[in-house]
Structure formats: C-alpha cells, structure tokens
Design an enzyme around this catalytic site. Sequence first.
Site, PDB file in Angstrom:
ATOM      1  N   ARG A  47      23.116  26.285  47.218  1.00  0.00           N
ATOM      2  CA  ARG A  47      23.846  26.561  46.498  1.00  0.00           C
ATOM      3  C   ARG A  47      23.153  26.351  44.937  1.00  0.00           C
ATOM      4  O   ARG A  47      23.704  26.351  43.782  1.00  0.00           O
ATOM      5  CB  ARG A  47      25.182  25.571  45.917  1.00  0.00           C
ATOM      6  CG  ARG A  47      25.835  25.475  44.835  1.00  0.00           C
ATOM      7  CD  ARG A  47      27.507  25.257  45.495  1.00  0.00           C
ATOM      8  NE  ARG A  47      27.453  23.711  45.082  1.00  0.00           N
ATOM      9  CZ  ARG A  47      27.225  22.680  43.975  1.00  0.00           C
ATOM     10  NH1 ARG A  47      26.476  23.113  43.100  1.00  0.00           N
ATOM     11  NH2 ARG A  47      27.254  21.933  44.080  1.00  0.00           N
ATOM     12  N   TYR A 101      36.197  49.598  37.907  1.00  0.00           N
ATOM     13  CA  TYR A 101      36.224  49.224  39.233  1.00  0.00           C
ATOM     14  C   TYR A 101      37.306  48.044  39.688  1.00  0.00           C
ATOM     15  O   TYR A 101      37.742  47.336  38.566  1.00  0.00           O
ATOM     16  CB  TYR A 101      35.536  48.781  40.415  1.00  0.00           C
ATOM     17  CG  TYR A 101      35.327  48.095  41.662  1.00  0.00           C
ATOM     18  CD1 TYR A 101      35.839  48.539  42.770  1.00  0.00           C
ATOM     19  CD2 TYR A 101      35.583  47.118  41.702  1.00  0.00           C
ATOM     20  CE1 TYR A 101      35.878  48.267  44.242  1.00  0.00           C
ATOM     21  CE2 TYR A 101      35.810  46.402  42.693  1.00  0.00           C
ATOM     22  CZ  TYR A 101      36.144  46.931  44.144  1.00  0.00           C
ATOM     23  OH  TYR A 101      35.975  46.340  45.134  1.00  0.00           O
ATOM     24  N   ASP A 173      27.078  48.147  36.515  1.00  0.00           N
ATOM     25  CA  ASP A 173      27.809  47.953  37.346  1.00  0.00           C
ATOM     26  C   ASP A 173      27.085  48.907  38.055  1.00  0.00           C
ATOM     27  O   ASP A 173      27.552  49.919  38.012  1.00  0.00           O
ATOM     28  CB  ASP A 173      29.347  47.953  37.557  1.00  0.00           C
ATOM     29  CG  ASP A 173      29.568  47.650  39.268  1.00  0.00           C
ATOM     30  OD1 ASP A 173      29.149  48.162  40.159  1.00  0.00           O
ATOM     31  OD2 ASP A 173      30.995  47.241  39.301  1.00  0.00           O
ATOM     32  N   LYS A 198      27.900  47.715  49.271  1.00  0.00           N
ATOM     33  CA  LYS A 198      28.091  49.146  49.159  1.00  0.00           C
ATOM     34  C   LYS A 198      26.215  49.404  50.156  1.00  0.00           C
ATOM     35  O   LYS A 198      25.919  49.426  50.864  1.00  0.00           O
ATOM     36  CB  LYS A 198      28.219  49.878  48.399  1.00  0.00           C
ATOM     37  CG  LYS A 198      29.343  49.304  47.758  1.00  0.00           C
ATOM     38  CD  LYS A 198      30.875  49.070  48.701  1.00  0.00           C
ATOM     39  CE  LYS A 198      31.934  47.998  47.911  1.00  0.00           C
ATOM     40  NZ  LYS A 198      32.222  47.915  47.153  1.00  0.00           N
TER      41      LYS A 198
HETATM   42  C1  PLP Z   1      32.915  47.623  45.873  1.00  0.00           C
HETATM   43  C2  PLP Z   1      32.534  46.884  45.185  1.00  0.00           C
HETATM   44  C3  PLP Z   1      32.825  46.149  44.207  1.00  0.00           C
HETATM   45  C4  PLP Z   1      33.402  44.149  44.868  1.00  0.00           C
HETATM   46  O1  PLP Z   1      32.339  44.253  45.448  1.00  0.00           O
HETATM   47  P1  PLP Z   1      32.673  43.284  46.372  1.00  0.00           P
HETATM   48  O2  PLP Z   1      31.503  42.501  46.880  1.00  0.00           O
HETATM   49  O3  PLP Z   1      34.087  43.334  47.346  1.00  0.00           O
HETATM   50  O4  PLP Z   1      33.451  41.758  45.879  1.00  0.00           O
HETATM   51  C5  PLP Z   1      32.383  45.992  42.351  1.00  0.00           C
HETATM   52  N1  PLP Z   1      31.815  47.064  42.392  1.00  0.00           N
HETATM   53  C6  PLP Z   1      31.561  48.564  42.610  1.00  0.00           C
HETATM   54  C7  PLP Z   1      31.774  49.700  41.955  1.00  0.00           C
HETATM   55  C8  PLP Z   1      32.059  48.409  44.099  1.00  0.00           C
HETATM   56  O5  PLP Z   1      32.281  49.751  44.965  1.00  0.00           O
END
Ligand code: PLP
Length: 390
Positions: A47, A101, A173, A198
């Site tokens: 952590r 998102y 992001d 992703k």
């Molecule tokens: C999936 C996603 C998130 C969130 O991520 P998690 O791993 O599901 O918490 C944030 N931003 C974008 C663009 C995403 O596709």
Amino acid sequence: MEENLSQETLCVHAGGELITSSQSVVTPVFPASSYKYRETTENTYPRYFNTINQKVIVEKLCALEGGQDGLIFSSGMAAISTTLFALLQQGDHVLFCKGLYGGTYHLVMSEFEKRGIYYTFAADNSEESFSAGITPKTKVIYIETPSNPLLEILDIQAISRLAKQHQIITIIDNTFASPINQNPISLGFDIVIHSGTKYLGGHSDLCFGAVVTSTALKEQIYELAINYGGSLNAFDCYLIERSLKTLALRMERHNENALILANFLQQLPEVQEVYYPGLISHPGHEIAKAQMRGFGGMLSFELATQSLTQTDVFLDSLRFIQPAMSLGGVESLICSPATTSHVKLSPQERQEAGISDGLLRLSVGIENAQDLINDLKTAFRSISATIGVK
Ligand SMILES: *Cc1c(COP(=O)(O)O)cnc(C)c1O
C-alpha cells in the site's frame, strides 16, 4: 532507461534494470506484504506503492509516456478519484470536457458537491469554449481525447497552452489512445491517467489504473493514495508487465485494423456515419494527425436505421465480434451505447449527446482484418432487406 530507445524496445526492456537480485530475464513475483527493515532506508509495503513488481510497471509507463514518475492503482477509477481529490480542495473549480467517460461523470456528479468542489463542462471541444470556461477558481482542466463513444478530438497543445497562462493543472485520460499513439506530457500536459484495464492490459482479464506525471505532482497524489489505499497486488503486476511487453505490437495491429474497417464501413449503404479520427472526413483529423502517431483501435458507426430491434438483429448476427462492454482487448468487441453505457439518460439527453439508437461502438481487435470484414458483412446482410438497402 536510455532516452533514445524506441517505444517497441522500451515496452520490452524498461524497468528491467530494477531486478538486481536474480539472474532471470523476467521480474520474479514478490507477493510479500511484509519486508525486513533493518538493512534498508525505505519501508516497503504494497500500500506504499513501492514493491518491485509495482515499480517495474511504473518505470515502463514513465518511459512510454515520457513522465518522471507515476503510480499504479487497482482500477482506472482509483487512479482518477485519487488524483482529483489529491489536487482539489473546497472552493476549487474544475473545467471538464463534455462527454466524459461514464464512471468519471458519475464520480463528479455524486462526490464533488458534498466536498464543496465546483465543476463545469466546456460547451464544446474548441479552445474558445475552454477559455470561456476558466474562472479565477479554476484549479484543474480535465480532458479525454479521442472521446468516448464518438471519437471527438481535442487539441492537447492548445488546451495546455491556455492552462499554463492561468497556472491551471492539466489532466488527460489517455486510455483510448494508449501511450503508443499519444504522449500528452510532450504536448504540455501535467498528468496522464490510464484505465490500464483497456489497452495496457490488453487481454480483457485484469483491472488496473495508472498515473504518469512529474516528481512533484506524483508526491502530492501519493500522499492521498496511501490513505485511500487503492494499490495493486503482485500477481496482477506480473500480468501487466507481461502485457506491456507486447503493447507496441498490439497497438500497431489495432491501428491498422481500425483504419481498414473504418474505410470499409464508410462505403456501405447500410452505414450512415463512421466516427474514426483516422478518416480524412473526420472533423478532428488534422489535429489528430498532428498529435497522434496512430489513430487507435476504437471506432463508432451509425446504422442507416434508428430501430433498436434492427440494431439487435445486427448484433446477434455477428459470428465472433462479440457484443460486450469494455474495450482494448485482443478480441473485437461491439456495443450499443444507447442500451448500455448511456441507457440511464433520457432519449432527449441521448440525442443531445449524439447517441442515436443505431450507434455502435467497435473496439477493433487484432484478428485478421478480412475475417473481421466478413463477419460484419454477414451481419449487414441480416438487416439490409429490412432497412431498405439492396
Ligand atoms: C474504463 C475506463 C475508465 C475506468 O477504468 P476502470 O479500470 O474501469 O476503473 C476510465 N476512463 C476511460 C476512458 C475508460 O474507458
């Protein structure tokens, strides 16, 4: 790692120099939650985000994004919420791009007001709208490009220049682009966030998040991160390290396949509109070309029908492109935003967001492009007669 190495090489080797105690060419997995302290100055603890397995991944991502330091989290949302709340205090204002998102939008809607944090959304993606949205209290500008699900493009450099004039911290992001296709730090942004679930993970089998930034901002985020405790375990770290080694290779194929499919879809009478920044007809194409190395594996298209039944017939007729949520894996996935991510909006809100009932979002995998085209062709044949196309 040496700076002059290419991304393909960094994917494989960056972080490798951290392994000193073993002759193995891959990082051993250290699941320990307890570390002896007498002979070290640093107290190692999962952590505290400082185990070898965590550090190797941070090292790789920093090399790929061109950042000084970073943190990895147990989900993309842990990375996003920890970063935002580490930087924001009561009375601060955040300017977001429109069309965030869904998870991030929900975080803002449910957690900001009770903390006394103000927020607004830029009216559109233009520099003028961002300029108009800045207030004396604006602490952070937060964007996504390409955006979900319509693949809109924002000018990263223009927004970072604007933010610098007002001493505003910029966050992006970068999930849809991946570090292979887009490096916002080199374009002036302060903080890059990924949902590693992703493309970074890439095999639809793990969940994590990452932040890459400067040493100073990392320290600030770290302070809150150890309190929130959204750290990642050693076994997932091992899988991520494995995934990152093939990231450049996978992205090359995602980019290639998506462009082939976008061009194919654009010519079909059954398709009304294709959204892909790699198409010359895309309104953000020139900016995308300037700020991205590849246009990514995400595209959306609109069927020439607004019937949800016909959309379902289309989805059910696909052979191996699977109707499923999430994105960025080796397998092609397709989803209808109107019935999934945006189902809670009213029809009017959906219309305003540009989400029609015939819209489909395709996460193009690394399969053979012709096989993908053939799968789509079969599905189009299933609806051609009904929607009046020969
Ligand atoms: C999936 C996603 C998130 C969130 O991520 P998690 O791993 O599901 O918490 C944030 N931003 C974008 C663009 C995403 O596709």
